[in-house]
Design an enzyme around this catalytic site. Structure first.
Site, PDB file in Angstrom:
ATOM      1  N   HIS A  26      -1.392  -0.116  -9.952  1.00 49.98           N
ATOM      2  CA  HIS A  26      -1.806  -0.859  -9.012  1.00 49.98           C
ATOM      3  C   HIS A  26      -2.444  -2.047  -9.655  1.00 49.98           C
ATOM      4  O   HIS A  26      -3.506  -2.455  -9.815  1.00 49.98           O
ATOM      5  CB  HIS A  26      -2.958  -0.357  -8.189  1.00 49.98           C
ATOM      6  CG  HIS A  26      -3.493  -0.986  -6.839  1.00 49.98           C
ATOM      7  ND1 HIS A  26      -3.910  -0.374  -5.808  1.00 49.98           N
ATOM      8  CD2 HIS A  26      -3.425  -2.238  -6.784  1.00 49.98           C
ATOM      9  CE1 HIS A  26      -4.122  -1.015  -4.732  1.00 49.98           C
ATOM     10  NE2 HIS A  26      -3.753  -2.420  -5.313  1.00 49.98           N
ATOM     11  N   GLU A  28      -4.527   7.269  -5.158  1.00 51.58           N
ATOM     12  CA  GLU A  28      -4.497   6.444  -6.511  1.00 51.58           C
ATOM     13  C   GLU A  28      -5.857   7.156  -7.254  1.00 51.58           C
ATOM     14  O   GLU A  28      -7.007   7.172  -6.676  1.00 51.58           O
ATOM     15  CB  GLU A  28      -4.770   5.063  -6.225  1.00 51.58           C
ATOM     16  CG  GLU A  28      -3.411   4.662  -5.572  1.00 51.58           C
ATOM     17  CD  GLU A  28      -3.306   3.048  -5.461  1.00 51.58           C
ATOM     18  OE1 GLU A  28      -4.482   2.543  -5.577  1.00 51.58           O
ATOM     19  OE2 GLU A  28      -2.427   2.516  -4.852  1.00 51.58           O
ATOM     20  N   ARG A  37       0.942  -1.191   0.048  1.00 52.11           N
ATOM     21  CA  ARG A  37      -0.185  -0.079  -0.145  1.00 52.11           C
ATOM     22  C   ARG A  37       0.956   1.173  -0.056  1.00 52.11           C
ATOM     23  O   ARG A  37       1.882   1.166   0.787  1.00 52.11           O
ATOM     24  CB  ARG A  37      -0.765   0.040   1.193  1.00 52.11           C
ATOM     25  CG  ARG A  37      -2.090  -0.993   1.276  1.00 52.11           C
ATOM     26  CD  ARG A  37      -2.988  -0.274   0.094  1.00 52.11           C
ATOM     27  NE  ARG A  37      -4.282  -1.252  -0.234  1.00 52.11           N
ATOM     28  CZ  ARG A  37      -4.249  -2.241  -0.846  1.00 52.11           C
ATOM     29  NH1 ARG A  37      -3.341  -2.443  -1.814  1.00 52.11           N
ATOM     30  NH2 ARG A  37      -5.352  -2.769  -1.112  1.00 52.11           N
TER      31      ARG A  37
END
Ligand SMILES: NC(=O)c1ccc[n+]([C@@H]2O[C@H](COP(=O)([O-])OP(=O)(O)OC[C@H]3O[C@@H](n4cnc5c(N)ncnc54)[C@H](O)[C@@H]3O)[C@@H](O)[C@H]2O)c1
Ligand SMILES: O=C(O)[C@H](O)COP(=O)(O)O
Length: 610
Positions: free
Chosen positions: A346, A327, A298
């Site tokens: 991601h 994000e 993360r």
């Protein structure tokens, strides 16, 4: 905190009757499935209106014969999972919703399925107005779901923790090797027409030390693969079992040792208040000069500004990042643009295989939860193993009914502050998990007297909020340990009762029950033994022990066509006092109950719904 004061007393003596409708409750054991084992705690809800259904649920079930539940899928989910969901529910796939659009839709949904891109905030739970029963996270990280708010709203959160492990580990290795050999930079350079062989000389992995920070599912798979590449792997994880690390040939070390001795550091811990920005100026300062960092966990575990500073001075030689604090990160992010940083949007879990697996894993968990099953991947509910639930299932029903009975015995003006639960069992105390029973007793007590929806997710929280102190005691019962529980007693301490006979010697309202042939029975009220199965409605009378009492009460009920389904009389002193428990199928009218109260030999009586 205000203590509970019953607002809907059951009738006693000549007081007003306020019926409490309850669905009959049944427990169904679901067969073991390939991945998830579960138990259904379900209510038969066909006859119940939506409003009553909300308050009558014993657990998470929302199904009725009338309506299919609605599942909102707010991010792309594999087709296999969607298919599974469609067999059971109406599926609404609505991607890229703004927070406002999500809040507007959510009150029409029973379940929500998200990935990491949807923030399931407190506002979402509030906007759901109690309808949302389950949030399914199609992946591992639940840092985008406000778990506290979910628990407070009685909403179960489940995740899909296993199906993307390998994908994430493979992506970690892909970033590690690509970073070491400048693959991304060299590719961009060639595509811009250059041929820069000297500029993109890399570093070798073999013989180098890799520190795996967080030795869970992904971390241990990364470690396994890195060993295959000839790296020396160490790991830091305060909670990882040493034997798991040993089995892979990895040494568990302290945080300080991990960061200060390694050439490469790969991050695999969850984002929690403890791990937030754990990699900051200070920790970068303690690392070997020229360390290389991979993050597929993360973004928030790294202080991104500190990382840019460390990269600028060469303290960190390179970083490979799949995840970011925000994000998507801003397009002008210095970190993303840094020439020594390679990035992916991601993508750790984004393989065809992982997404199909995750979709099925989460669809099974969500459908199970909507059916009232306790999912094996519940994040905010007690994890009670399926075998335990199966064994305790008749006691779950008993526990809720005892709570429901006890609260109806409280005199309207008094508030409940203390609940004592006493389990008589031949089992070793460590061999009996009573959490679900405690939750059901709280549900039985709280739900009939408030507008709250109580289930196993929020029972403890609800009790705490209401200032209810719950204590549990175990007394040894000299019987077979094969039978988990002989009896359950529920005591409400420091309260007055509308049925004086319900008060025990210690001054508490006390009810006790047992499971006989799989059926819950009431066996004690106050100091009086009774023996009635807990079905339908119940009239308790204390009366003079004299002939003809059963007939007189029976006649009064028969006049109104109220069917008696059982009756038990317990004499305390022959020809002096007896307690009569009468089970009735229908709810007698106020006038009928008044007539019973007027029978001269009846000292007191109370009508209770089960
Ligand atoms: N990039 C992606 O697409 C992707 C894919 C899967 C998982 N993830 C993320 O990777 C992380 C790990 O996933 P997982 O499935 O291995 O989870 P996991 O729960 O199996 O492993 C996490 C490990 O971190 C450990 N840990 C907790 N606090 C720690 C601390 N302070 N220091 C060191 N270790 C600590 C835990 O003990 C646990 O062993 C999660 O953050 C998850 O969200 C990302
Ligand atoms: O925590 C996870 O499972 C991963 O970060 C995957 O997230 P995603 O489902 O948004 O790809």
């Amino acid at each position: 905190m205000a203590a509970l004061a019953p607002t809907k007393p059951a009738i006693s003596g000549h007081s007003q009757l306020l019926p409490l409708r309850t669905p009959s409750i049944s427990l169904v054991f679901s067969p073991v499935r390939s991945r998830l084992r579960s138990i259904t705690v379900s209510a038969r809800l066909a006859e119940i209106s939506p409003v009553e259904k909300r308050s009558g649920l014993p657990d998470l079930e929302i199904t009725s014969k009338k309506a299919k539940p609605t599942v909102l899928v707010s991010e792309k989910l594999g087709e296999g999972g969607l298919e599974l969901l469609r067999q059971f529910s109406n599926v609404d796939c609505a991607y890229n919703l703004s927070p406002e659009e999500l809040c507007a839709k959510i009150s029409l949904c029973d379940a929500l399925i998200v990935r990491s891109g949807t923030k399931v905030t407190r506002e979402v739970f509030e906007a759901a107005k109690g309808r949302l029963k389950v949030v399914g996270r199609a992946g591992v990280g639940i840092d985008n779901v406000d778990l506290q708010a979910a628990t407070e709203h009685g909403c179960l959160v489940v995740n899909a923790p296993t199906a993307n492990t390998i994908a994430a580990a493979e992506h970690g290795i892909a970033l590690l090797t690509a970073m070491a050999r400048n693959v991304a930079q060299a590719d961009a350079s060639m595509k811009s027409g250059k041929w820069q062989r000297n500029k993109y000389v890399g570093v070798s992995l073999v013989g180098k030390t890799l520190a795996v920070m967080g030795f869970g599912k992904v971390g241990s798979e990364v470690a396994r693969r890195a060993k295959g590449l000839g790296m020396h792997v160490i790991a830091h994880d305060p909670y990882a079992p040493a034997d798991r690390a040993r089995a892979i040939g990895v040494e568990l070390v302290s945080f300080e040792e991990a960061i200060s001795t390694s050439d490469f550091i790969s991050l695999h811990m969850p984002l929690t208040p403890t791990t937030s920005k754990i990699f900051d100026d200070e920790t970068f300062g303690k690392m070997k000069k020229g360390v290389r960092i991979v993050n597929v966990a993360r973004g928030g575990v790294i202080d991104e500004d500190a990382l840019v500073r460390a990269l600028d001075v060469g303290a960190v030689a390179q970083a490979a990042l799949d995840v970011f604090t925000v994000e998507p990160p801003p397009s002008d992010s210095r970190l993303v643009q840094h020439e020594n940083v390679i990035v992916t949007p991601h993508l750790g879990a984004s393989t065809i295989e992982a997404q199909e697996g995750v979709a099925i894993e989460i669809a099974e968990a969500v459908v199970g939860a909507l059916k009232g099953e306790l999912a094996a991947t519940a994040v905010n509910a007690p994890m009670v193993p399926a075998e335990v639930l199966f064994e305790l299932s008749p006691y779950v029903v008993l526990a809720e009914k005892l709570g429901r009975l006890a609260v109806q015995l409280v005199a309207g003006v008094s508030g409940i502050k203390g609940i004592k639960i006493v389990y008589a069992s031949a089992r070793d105390p460590d061999d009996l998990d009573t959490r679900i029973l405690r939750a059901m007793i709280v549900k039985g007590i709280v739900q009939p007297i408030s507008s709250l929806f109580v289930n196993i997710v929020n029972a403890d929280y609800t009790a705490k909020q209401r200032g209810l102190r719950i204590s549990e005691e175990r007394v040894f019962h000299d019987g077979s340990p094969e039978v988990p529980i002989d009896s359950i007693q529920v005591h409400l301490t420091n309260v007055e009762s509308k049925f004086a006979s319900a008060i025990s010697d210690s001054g508490d309202i006390r009810v006790e029950g047992k499971v006989k042939d799989g059926v819950p029975h009431l066996t004690l009220v106050g100091g009086f033994s009774v023996n009635v199965s807990l079905e339908g409605n119940l009239i308790l009378c204390r009366q003079v022990d004299q002939p003809g009492m059963i007939g007189r009460v029976g006649n009064i009920l028969a006049e109104q066509n109220v069917n008696i389904n059982f009756m038990s009389v317990c004499r305390t002193v022959v020809r002096q006092q007896a307690i009569m428990a009468i089970g009735v199928d229908e709810e007698p009218e106020k006038e009928t109950l008044k007539k019973i109260g007027e029978v001269p030999a009846i000292d007191e009586f109370v009508f209770l719904t089960l």
